[in-house]
Design an enzyme around this catalytic site. Sequence first.
Site, PDB file in Angstrom:
ATOM      1  N   ASP A 119       0.789  -1.228   0.000  1.00 16.91           N
ATOM      2  CA  ASP A 119       0.000   0.000   0.000  1.00 16.91           C
ATOM      3  C   ASP A 119       0.822   1.279   0.000  1.00 16.91           C
ATOM      4  O   ASP A 119       0.291   2.372  -0.235  1.00 16.91           O
ATOM      5  CB  ASP A 119      -0.952   0.020   1.200  1.00 16.91           C
ATOM      6  CG  ASP A 119      -0.252  -0.351   2.507  1.00 16.91           C
ATOM      7  OD1 ASP A 119       0.764   0.290   2.842  1.00 16.91           O
ATOM      8  OD2 ASP A 119      -0.726  -1.287   3.180  1.00 16.91           O
ATOM      9  N   HIS A 134       6.834  -7.328  -1.655  1.00 17.71           N
ATOM     10  CA  HIS A 134       5.730  -7.716  -2.539  1.00 17.71           C
ATOM     11  C   HIS A 134       5.370  -6.624  -3.538  1.00 17.71           C
ATOM     12  O   HIS A 134       4.330  -6.702  -4.189  1.00 17.71           O
ATOM     13  CB  HIS A 134       4.506  -8.112  -1.710  1.00 17.71           C
ATOM     14  CG  HIS A 134       4.710  -9.368  -0.927  1.00 17.71           C
ATOM     15  ND1 HIS A 134       3.756  -9.886  -0.084  1.00 17.71           N
ATOM     16  CD2 HIS A 134       5.760 -10.222  -0.852  1.00 17.71           C
ATOM     17  CE1 HIS A 134       4.206 -10.996   0.479  1.00 17.71           C
ATOM     18  NE2 HIS A 134       5.431 -11.214   0.031  1.00 17.71           N
TER      19      HIS A 134
END
Length: 260
Positions: A119, A134
């Site tokens: 995010d 990731h």
Amino acid sequence: MCPITNTNFSYSKTLMEFPVDFIRFLTSATRVVVLTGAGVSQESGLRTFRDAQDALWAQYKPEDLASPEAFARDPKLVWDWYAWRREAIKGVRPNPGHYALVEMENRIPAFTLITQNVDGLHRFAGSRNVLELHGNIQRVRCAECGTFTETWGDDTESVPLCVVCGGMLRPDVIWFGEALPRAELEAAVKASRSCHVYFSIGTSGVVQPAASLAYAARNNGSVVVEINAEPTPLTSKVDFAFHGKSGEILPDLAKAVWGV
């Protein structure tokens, strides 16, 4: 630094009193590694990957929208799913735990923040030395030539194309079946093997290869600390385990150690 006997603590809403040994270790540490997982973002109100589906997306399994095969089968569907997730993130802000980690980085000479989250909230809060294992949902890259970009066209009718080779753009995140970025993973392992104190925060401690980093740190003499809402398989292996919200525990820790 040598690990000491495992100690578990449950957090209450009053200002937490941390063990003297723990404060001493952290005060003298010059190399600290922090691994964060979905639990940290959840405290900002961001739903986890598997929970972030409602309305149109409820009919799909996350795995059907996050793999190279899914993108090859229906690139527009996958692009729209990630566009929807990016919009959802726009209204989310870092929580006090994110900012406490920034304070920690400001005071520790060699500080590495490793995150499984995509995010971008750690960077938004001000963290600098961040390894995004990731990827980052705010970036995209070409599915053909790998060129990265943080901007693309406003056309919502089709998948944007790479300005370099004309290939389709895809989210810069790691999908099911893909390997983690080699440079980031190698840097994470190197930092974990050489740190004085290692934190596992808001993560289940079971997703590999990130879960192995705590053991790499412990095997090289690091003090290993867990901060998580609930016990995990890692809990019995750490030196200190604090159970509660990281957004409450980390600010109290920063205050206890550095008075901020």
